[in-house]
Design an enzyme around this catalytic site. Sequence first.
Site, mmCIF file in Angstrom:
data_model
loop_
_atom_site.group_PDB
_atom_site.id
_atom_site.type_symbol
_atom_site.label_atom_id
_atom_site.label_comp_id
_atom_site.label_asym_id
_atom_site.label_seq_id
_atom_site.Cartn_x
_atom_site.Cartn_y
_atom_site.Cartn_z
ATOM 1 N N THR A 7 0.876 -1.169 0.000
ATOM 2 C CA THR A 7 0.000 0.000 0.000
ATOM 3 C C THR A 7 0.913 1.218 0.000
ATOM 4 O O THR A 7 1.951 1.217 0.677
ATOM 5 C CB THR A 7 -0.946 0.026 1.219
ATOM 6 O OG1 THR A 7 -0.185 -0.091 2.412
ATOM 7 C CG2 THR A 7 -1.958 -1.092 1.152
ATOM 8 N N SER A 9 0.977 4.209 1.292
ATOM 9 C CA SER A 9 1.278 4.979 2.498
ATOM 10 C C SER A 9 2.005 4.164 3.570
ATOM 11 O O SER A 9 2.322 4.688 4.632
ATOM 12 C CB SER A 9 -0.012 5.555 3.083
ATOM 13 O OG SER A 9 -0.875 4.510 3.455
ATOM 14 N N CYS A 10 2.292 2.926 3.286
ATOM 15 C CA CYS A 10 2.870 2.021 4.291
ATOM 16 C C CYS A 10 4.397 2.115 4.321
ATOM 17 O O CYS A 10 5.067 1.807 3.338
ATOM 18 C CB CYS A 10 2.433 0.597 3.989
ATOM 19 S SG CYS A 10 3.180 -0.631 5.067
ATOM 20 N N THR A 11 4.921 2.518 5.460
ATOM 21 C CA THR A 11 6.367 2.623 5.639
ATOM 22 C C THR A 11 7.036 1.263 5.488
ATOM 23 O O THR A 11 8.098 1.157 4.876
ATOM 24 C CB THR A 11 6.693 3.215 7.027
ATOM 25 O OG1 THR A 11 6.055 4.481 7.139
ATOM 26 C CG2 THR A 11 8.182 3.375 7.232
ATOM 27 N N ARG A 14 7.516 0.377 1.857
ATOM 28 C CA ARG A 14 8.653 1.095 1.254
ATOM 29 C C ARG A 14 9.982 0.494 1.707
ATOM 30 O O ARG A 14 10.903 0.344 0.910
ATOM 31 C CB ARG A 14 8.573 2.586 1.598
ATOM 32 C CG ARG A 14 7.436 3.295 0.869
ATOM 33 C CD ARG A 14 7.534 4.805 0.986
ATOM 34 N NE ARG A 14 7.417 5.324 2.328
ATOM 35 C CZ ARG A 14 6.274 5.623 2.943
ATOM 36 N NH1 ARG A 14 5.123 5.432 2.319
ATOM 37 N NH2 ARG A 14 6.278 6.118 4.166
#
Length: 131
Positions: A7, A9-11, A14
């Site tokens: 997703t 926005s998921c740190t 990344r």
Amino acid sequence: MITIYTTPSCTSSRKAKAWLREHNIEFVERNMLTHRPTISEIKAMVGKTEDGVDEIISTRSQIFKKLGLDLETLSIQKLFTFISENPCFLRSPIIIDEKRLLAGFSEIEIRRFIPRQARKFYLQQAQLSVN
């Protein structure tokens, strides 16, 4: 081939992608919000877990808390349909290959997850840097 369900926005997503790139491990990325997992993909994910659905569901997600879902009362088919329609209900990232699944990001766990040949290569590299 490794597939990583992410997703934006998921740190942790990344971090996992950066780790795979840093270690030159090829992968296919699937953004779960723009390309929702199908019911058959979710079934395949669950089939690769050790703990079943609990391993891939994010019980800390806002949607889980908001809906107050009781997983014990849902049929498996309704649960798979719900997950497919609400992919933010899944942990992120979910990394899969032909046989295994890793939910979330942990550098220790991802090192165990990568293919055996790659692990041997990184072990050899580490031993060379020590000498």
